[in-house]
Each structure stands twice: as C-alpha cells, then as structure tokens.
Design a protein around this motif. Structure first.
Motif, PDB file in Angstrom:
ATOM      1  N   LEU A 265      46.538  63.186  19.812  1.00 52.64           N
ATOM      2  CA  LEU A 265      47.832  62.544  20.037  1.00 52.64           C
ATOM      3  C   LEU A 265      48.476  63.021  21.331  1.00 52.64           C
ATOM      4  CD1 LEU A 265      50.185  60.763  19.113  1.00 52.64           C
ATOM      5  CD2 LEU A 265      51.069  62.730  17.851  1.00 52.64           C
ATOM      6  N   TYR A 266      48.525  64.336  21.531  1.00 59.27           N
ATOM      7  CA  TYR A 266      49.152  64.860  22.744  1.00 59.27           C
ATOM      8  C   TYR A 266      48.358  64.471  23.994  1.00 59.27           C
ATOM      9  CZ  TYR A 266      51.970  67.660  19.528  1.00 59.27           C
ATOM     10  OH  TYR A 266      52.827  68.064  18.537  1.00 59.27           O
ATOM     11  N   SER A 267      47.041  64.381  23.867  1.00 56.82           N
ATOM     12  CA  SER A 267      46.228  63.927  24.998  1.00 56.82           C
ATOM     13  C   SER A 267      46.530  62.465  25.324  1.00 56.82           C
ATOM     14  CB  SER A 267      44.739  64.084  24.683  1.00 56.82           C
ATOM     15  OG  SER A 267      44.396  65.437  24.485  1.00 56.82           O
ATOM     16  N   SER A 268      46.713  61.652  24.282  1.00 56.28           N
ATOM     17  CA  SER A 268      46.983  60.231  24.491  1.00 56.28           C
ATOM     18  C   SER A 268      48.302  60.005  25.214  1.00 56.28           C
ATOM     19  CB  SER A 268      46.996  59.487  23.150  1.00 56.28           C
ATOM     20  OG  SER A 268      48.167  59.788  22.401  1.00 56.28           O
ATOM     21  N   LEU A 269      49.304  60.869  24.944  1.00 56.29           N
ATOM     22  CA  LEU A 269      50.613  60.695  25.560  1.00 56.29           C
ATOM     23  C   LEU A 269      50.591  60.975  27.058  1.00 56.29           C
ATOM     24  CD1 LEU A 269      52.893  62.270  22.796  1.00 56.29           C
ATOM     25  CD2 LEU A 269      52.611  59.854  23.351  1.00 56.29           C
ATOM     26  N   LYS A 270      49.506  61.548  27.551  1.00 59.59           N
ATOM     27  CA  LYS A 270      49.342  61.730  28.994  1.00 59.59           C
ATOM     28  C   LYS A 270      48.905  60.442  29.682  1.00 59.59           C
ATOM     29  CE  LYS A 270      48.220  66.669  29.333  1.00 59.59           C
ATOM     30  NZ  LYS A 270      49.021  66.976  30.525  1.00 59.59           N
ATOM     31  N   HIS A 271      48.357  59.507  28.900  1.00 59.35           N
ATOM     32  CA  HIS A 271      47.755  58.312  29.489  1.00 59.35           C
ATOM     33  C   HIS A 271      48.393  56.996  29.051  1.00 59.35           C
ATOM     34  CE1 HIS A 271      44.452  60.846  30.918  1.00 59.35           C
ATOM     35  NE2 HIS A 271      44.380  61.361  29.704  1.00 59.35           N
ATOM     36  N   THR A 272      49.156  57.020  27.986  1.00 58.99           N
ATOM     37  CA  THR A 272      49.700  55.768  27.473  1.00 58.99           C
ATOM     38  C   THR A 272      51.188  55.907  27.192  1.00 58.99           C
ATOM     39  OG1 THR A 272      49.354  53.997  25.844  1.00 58.99           O
ATOM     40  CG2 THR A 272      49.284  56.261  25.021  1.00 58.99           C
ATOM     41  N   SER A 273      51.845  54.776  27.035  1.00 59.13           N
ATOM     42  CA  SER A 273      53.275  54.777  26.739  1.00 59.13           C
ATOM     43  C   SER A 273      53.510  55.051  25.259  1.00 59.13           C
ATOM     44  CB  SER A 273      53.885  53.424  27.103  1.00 59.13           C
ATOM     45  OG  SER A 273      53.364  52.408  26.260  1.00 59.13           O
ATOM     46  N   ALA A 274      54.735  55.455  24.924  1.00 59.60           N
ATOM     47  CA  ALA A 274      55.073  55.683  23.526  1.00 59.60           C
ATOM     48  C   ALA A 274      54.970  54.390  22.724  1.00 59.60           C
ATOM     49  CB  ALA A 274      56.488  56.254  23.424  1.00 59.60           C
ATOM     50  N   THR A 275      55.269  53.261  23.365  1.00 58.41           N
ATOM     51  CA  THR A 275      55.189  51.963  22.686  1.00 58.41           C
ATOM     52  C   THR A 275      53.763  51.647  22.275  1.00 58.41           C
ATOM     53  OG1 THR A 275      57.093  51.082  23.903  1.00 58.41           O
ATOM     54  CG2 THR A 275      55.591  49.490  22.919  1.00 58.41           C
ATOM     55  N   ASN A 276      52.832  51.800  23.198  1.00 61.38           N
ATOM     56  CA  ASN A 276      51.433  51.536  22.876  1.00 61.38           C
ATOM     57  C   ASN A 276      50.915  52.496  21.801  1.00 61.38           C
ATOM     58  OD1 ASN A 276      51.352  49.464  24.695  1.00 61.38           O
ATOM     59  ND2 ASN A 276      49.709  50.304  25.943  1.00 61.38           N
ATOM     60  N   ALA A 277      51.305  53.769  21.913  1.00 63.88           N
ATOM     61  CA  ALA A 277      50.857  54.756  20.936  1.00 63.88           C
ATOM     62  C   ALA A 277      51.363  54.396  19.548  1.00 63.88           C
ATOM     63  CB  ALA A 277      51.345  56.149  21.331  1.00 63.88           C
ATOM     64  N   ALA A 278      52.639  54.013  19.458  1.00 66.14           N
ATOM     65  CA  ALA A 278      53.201  53.637  18.162  1.00 66.14           C
ATOM     66  C   ALA A 278      52.553  52.373  17.616  1.00 66.14           C
ATOM     67  CB  ALA A 278      54.709  53.445  18.286  1.00 66.14           C
ATOM     68  N   LEU A 279      52.247  51.427  18.501  1.00 64.90           N
ATOM     69  CA  LEU A 279      51.608  50.180  18.068  1.00 64.90           C
ATOM     70  C   LEU A 279      50.241  50.439  17.457  1.00 64.90           C
ATOM     71  CD1 LEU A 279      51.469  47.108  17.922  1.00 64.90           C
ATOM     72  CD2 LEU A 279      50.670  47.092  20.282  1.00 64.90           C
TER      73      LEU A 279
END
Length: 307
Positions: free
Chosen positions: A85-99
């Motif tokens: 999750l923390y790695s993903s937040l380096k590359h994507t927006s919070a909106t995409n992550a939540a989606l």
C-alpha cells in the motif's frame, strides 16, 4: 460478541484505516515503505502485548500450536499489505488507490464462498452491489463511465496485490482457533517484526531528517490503524464472517472524503449520494435486513398456519 457490536467495530475500523491513507501519503514521502511498516508495528507491539496480557491472559500453548497461520497473517496482513500500500502511494493517486481497493469485498466474498463455505443471500448480494456503486459514484464524481477511462499505472497494480493479500489475511484469520483476537494480532505482529528486522537494519534510516508532520503521522498510524483497526477487524471477522466484514471496506473511500473536508476540501453532491448508497448497501449486506425479512416471512407463515 453480539453482531450489532461487531458492525460498530467495523465502522470505526474502516474510519481509522481511511486516516491511514491520508497520513500514509505524507509519511511515505519521508520514509521508505519498509521502514514505515517496521516502525509502525514495532511501536504497536509496545501496546498490543500488554493489552493482550491484561485483557485476555493468553494461553501460550495455543499460540504456539497456531504459529503457522499466525506467521502467515503477519507476513500477509502486517508486512505484505502495508508495504504494498505505501509503495503504491508513491506511484498513484489516492483516488485510484481507493477505487482499486473497492474491489476487496468482492474478492473476499468469492474466496469465502469457495474456501469457507459461507453463504451469501440475494439481499446481501444486493447490498454489495449498492455499496460498490456508491463507492464508484464518489470516486468518479458521479460520472460512472470514467471508471473505464482510468489509466492504471504501477501503483494501481500494487493496490490490486493489496486486495489479494488482504483477502488471504482475512481467510486465514477466520481459520485461527483457540487464540483470542488481541493475542492473535500481537502474535502475528511479533512474527512480522522478526521477519522485517534484518531488512530494516540493512536498509537503515536517519530519524533526524523526519519532519514533525511525519512523527505525527506515525503516531496516528500506530495507535489507530495499527492497533485499534486490526483488533477490531479480527474480533468482527469471527463474529460476522469474512465475506460480510469485507463489505464494510467500501466505507473507507466514504470516510476518506469526510476526512478531506476536515482538511479544508469541499464535499460534492456525488460524494453525498455515493455515501448514502454505501451506508444503505452495508446495511443490506450486514444481514440485518435479511434477518428482518426472514422473521416477517416466518411470522406470516405462522399466522397462515394459525388460520
């Protein structure tokens, strides 16, 4: 524990996890995902172990017998999910992550049906569809066709891995028998910390470079998403089942929108309507409506028999 109390715990559980997205986004800009995960759970253990000793008085023989599933829970839920999750937040927006995270309930339901033999009624399935629709309304600002126009990147793929990892964690947590929830959380966390220790030492960190905001974020992440949410989740999964508990994960984007208001952002009409759909969907999926419907049917049948 009664099911009604378990549902309240799940609500707070997801509220705290929503805050994890917000603070995690800030902290991960100053710490690596591995060190944020390691520091988070080392500090959480300082509270979890005394809490387990005081409230549950663990049977350590039962813990020893369950070392394999507890180790897997630590590897998946503590290390795997958080680092991804923390790695993903380096590359994507919070909106995409939540989606992408909104796919989690569907995956948990599918795994629970096939591996745990849990049953899902039509009303509960309808609740899942409503709650998922509500999440999509919030994240697409009312334009549902934008779901198909989203350009997924490396971060989105990492969040997909989070979905799979959390599903496996929930399934394994349901299978752990004889170990109380707080003890299970503490034990799986201890196993995870031991597994992360050599990698954290090899990577190293300079705490003097961290800002006050980073320390505040770590404090929040340790107390609420780490301790409260994990304990609440493990307690609730045993009370209501993995598939039904998984439905409430759709509350995370709703609470994220609410937290954003506290940071000065406005709330839109699609967020309001989407939030209502999520809450209605969770009510249906929780089985409360299903139970009332069955009671009414049973009452009607009894009245017919009396006549």
């Amino acid at each position: 524990m009664g099911k009604s109390r378990a549902w309240w715990l799940l609500v707070f559980c997801n509220l705290f996890w929503a805050g994890n997205y917000v603070f995690g986004k800030f902290v991960v800009s100053e710490m690596t995902p591995l060190w944020l995960t390691f520091a988070r759970w080392v500090l959480a253990l300082v509270i979890l172990i005394p809490l387990a000793l005081a409230l549950e008085k663990p049977d350590w023989r039962q813990v020893a017998r369950a070392w394999l599933p507890l180790s897997l829970m630590g590897l998946l839920g503590v290390i795997g999910f958080n680092v991804l999750l923390y790695s993903s937040l380096k590359h994507t927006s919070a909106t995409n992550a939540a989606l992408v995270t909104a796919l989690n309930p569907v995956v948990i339901v599918l795994f629970s049906v096939f591996f745990l033999r849990e049953k899902v009624s039509r009303i509960q399935a309808s609740g899942f569809i409503l709650s998922l629709l509500g999440v999509l309304v919030i994240l697409t600002k009312g334009h549902l066709l934008r779901v198909f126009q989203t350009d997924y990147n490396q971060g989105d793929l990492l969040v997909l891995c989070c979905v799979l990892v959390w599903t496996l964690y929930s399934i394994i947590g349901k299978k752990v028998k004889g170990v109380s929830p707080i003890t299970a959380t503490a034990a799986s966390t201890a196993f995870a910390v031991v597994m992360m220790l050599p990698f954290a030492i090899a990577e190293g960190i300079d705490f003097s470079t961290l800002s006050p905001l980073a320390f505040t974020g770590i404090a929040y992440i340790v107390l609420f998403p780490s301790i409260c949410s994990f304990v609440f989740w493990n307690v609730s999964v045993r009370a209501v089942g993995a598939s039904q508990a998984g439905i409430t994960l759709n509350l995370i984007p709703v609470f994220t929108a609410m937290i954003s208001v506290l940071f000065g952002e406005g709330i839109t009409q699609p967020q309001v309507w989407g939030g209502l759909l999520v809450f209605i969907g969770v009510t249906f999926a929780s089985g409360l409506i299903d139970q009332q419907w069955k009671r009414r049917q049973a009452k009607s049948s009894a009245e017919v028999m009396d006549r």
